[in-house]
Enzyme design. Structure first.
Site, PDB file in Angstrom:
ATOM      1  N   GLU A 162       0.676  -1.305   0.072  1.00 33.17           N
ATOM      2  CA  GLU A 162      -0.025   0.119   0.142  1.00 33.17           C
ATOM      3  C   GLU A 162       0.768   1.280   0.105  1.00 33.17           C
ATOM      4  OE1 GLU A 162      -3.476   1.831   2.751  1.00 33.17           O
ATOM      5  OE2 GLU A 162      -2.105   0.465   3.692  1.00 33.17           O
TER       6      GLU A 162
ATOM      7  N   LYS B  31      -9.776   2.514  -2.945  1.00 31.75           N
ATOM      8  CA  LYS B  31     -10.091   1.931  -1.751  1.00 31.75           C
ATOM      9  C   LYS B  31     -11.403   2.466  -1.570  1.00 31.75           C
ATOM     10  CE  LYS B  31      -8.482   1.084   2.986  1.00 31.75           C
ATOM     11  NZ  LYS B  31      -7.607   1.366   3.943  1.00 31.75           N
TER      12      LYS B  31
ATOM     13  N   CYS C  32      -5.907  -2.894   2.596  1.00 31.82           N
ATOM     14  CA  CYS C  32      -5.580  -2.521   3.871  1.00 31.82           C
ATOM     15  C   CYS C  32      -6.866  -3.027   4.518  1.00 31.82           C
ATOM     16  CB  CYS C  32      -5.088  -1.450   4.206  1.00 31.82           C
ATOM     17  SG  CYS C  32      -4.396  -1.313   6.107  1.00 31.82           S
TER      18      CYS C  32
END
Length: 512
Positions: free
Chosen positions: A268, A332, A383
């Protein structure tokens, strides 16, 4: 059930605190999965054997202990990287635990209010309160009991019912254990019916591992995948003085892989700068990837139309040179509250100065296209959002991708249990969906996970290292991929509906 006469109120509260606190031992890195049943036993014992006031206080204490110990790693990021005084960080953990405790408290309140004691009904009600915990204020479904069972003999339930079904199972068995031990405790009488029921359920749950919904597709060519773990310390990651050092680290790790790996995956936000400002660097990586027939997935911060996204982009496409606005990309969706955005807009905007990342990121779409590389597709989660099983499942159901990929940076949480719990939840996604999962992180835990949720290869934490493995896609589809958690929610709703119907029918007949 009436309260055992020889247990004082103080003893009940102590038992609640202890049984809640030991719950962390059922999760990674400890992995003593039977303790999940002991911890759940404590909650149910307090809920159904105590008077209402004591039950409510006891369940709240159980939950505060359970969550405060279980998510204590939250304070690491605040003290080590946010400059927050240690006492304030622990108060913040206690505040978070107190909020999360409201859901078990609601479970106890409703159980007491409607005099619910049947284990099936209790498990159904608990599923409802856990669902609320997963969606309210964008949700925080951490420490769900089902995750503890990924290595237990009952893991075969996950491809059918998902993690919520395993949580239902833990509460169900614990409910029968409360019935058995309560009767023994009070009257020294063995109840054969709950013993027979619980043993039967345990045997049936064990047999679910015999179902083979998915298997390796050996007719398809395996993909040679490499993961890059840069081990960039969080203290220096965003310091401009260390930018060149970070690039040098990643260059030294990726160059030996070019031409040898079909896919190379960075963690990430690997390069600590906005993608818009490092286009020449990414274009160079893209050119190297195309030249060496290696495609690259790299985490970035991407700005578009005054919106900033936590993103991942594909480089090295042999047919299309890198173009920031047209590249294959995933943005995301599930953002970390107070980490990547501040909830409630201007109302809590003053708190941005207290927490770690004083920016408000934008959300991508809930459903996004899989990333296509060669003849394979990759369903991505960045994540935090790998913990949201419904999102990953709905994307997988629509995309039917070959592999699951999650990229992360758990350096925020140091040597705590946080990264291990995070890995355990990622393993559950692979088991639920019957797909191999690839996890690339900055400091660890970087790993390859098979379609049964088992770790194939794992890199050591806190080392700059690469990890390579050749993975076959799978063929077949799990019931959970098709139905998601709605199967267990539907079962729970039916049980609760019939319970309410029969209770009110009985009450009506008595009053008639």
């Amino acid at each position: 059930m009436r309260r055992p006469k020889n247990l004082s109120t103080a003893t009940v509260y102590i038992l609640a605190l202890v049984s809640g606190g030991i719950g962390i031992l059922a999760y990674s890195p400890f992995d003593y999965w039977p303790i999940a049943f002991i911890s759940a036993f404590g909650l149910l014992w307090v809920t159904i054997t105590q008077p209402k006031k004591i039950a409510l206080i006891g369940s709240f204490l159980w939950a505060v202990s359970y969550f405060a110990v279980g998510v204590n790693w939250v304070q690491v990021s605040m003290t080590q990287f946010g400059g927050v005084p240690e006492i304030v960080s622990y108060l913040a953990v206690l505040l978070l635990a107190s909020y999360l405790a409201l859901y078990p408290l609601l479970f106890t309140y409703l159980s007491q209010q409607f005099n619910l004691k049947n284990p099936w009904v209790l498990a159904s009600l608990f599923s409802f309160t856990e669902y609320l915990r997963e969606i309210v204020f964008t949700g925080f479904p951490w420490l769900q009991f089902g995750y503890t069972q990924v290595d237990s003999p009952f893991y075969g339930l996950a491809p059918i019912t998902g993690v919520q079904g395993l949580t239902f199972f833990v509460i169900l068995i614990s409910g029968y254990l409360v019935q058995i031990f309560y009767k023994l405790f009070r009257n020294k009488v063995i109840l054969y019916k709950p013993i027979l029921m619980s043993v039967s359920i345990l045997i049936l749950a064990t047999f679910t591992q015999l179902f083979n919904f998915v298997e390796d597709d050996i007719e398809k060519q395996a993909v040679n995948i490499s993961l890059i773990q840069g081990n960039i310390e969080q203290q220096i990651k965003w310091d401009p003085n260390y930018f060149n050092s970070t690039l040098a680290t990643y260059n030294s790790l990726i160059f030996p892989l070019l031409g040898k790996s079909d896919v190379i995956i960075f963690p990430e936000s690997a390069i600590p700068a906005m993608e818009n400002n490092i286009v020449p660097i990414l274009s160079q990586l893209d050119s190297l990837g195309r030249k060496n027939h290696s495609q690259i997935i790299i985490g970035t911060l991407y700005q578009e139309n005054n919106q900033l996204f936590n993103s991942a982009v594909v480089l090295g496409d042999p047919n299309h040179p890198y173009n920031m606005s047209q590249a294959q990309r995933y943005n995301k969706y599930h953002l970390v509250p107070f980490g990547e955005y501040v909830p409630f807009g201007k109302l809590l905007d003053w708190m941005r100065k207290v927490f770690i990342l004083p920016v408000n990121l934008s959300r991508g779409n809930f459903i996004q296209s899989a990333l296509n590389i060669g003849n394979n597709s990759f369903n991505l989660a960045i994540c935090y959002e790998i913990i949201f099983g419904d999102q990953v499942q709905q994307n997988q159901r629509q995309q039917q991708s070959d592999y699951l990929v999650t990229i992360s940076n758990d350096a925020w949480f140091g040597t705590s249990s946080g990264p291990w719990q995070h890995l355990q939840m990622a393993r559950m996604r692979a088991l639920e969906l019957g797909k191999p999962l690839i996890r690339a992180t900055n400091t660890g835990i970087t790993a390859f996970i098979d379609f049964k949720g088992q770790i194939i290869k794992q890199a050591p934490q806190f080392e700059a290292i690469t990890l390579t493995h050749s993975m076959h896609p799978t063929k077949g589809i799990t019931p959970f991929t098709l139905l998601g958690h709605w199967l267990i929610y539907g079962i729970s709703l039916i049980i609760l509906t019939f319970t309410i119907f029969f209770k009110y029918s009985k009450k009506y007949k008595m009053n008639k």
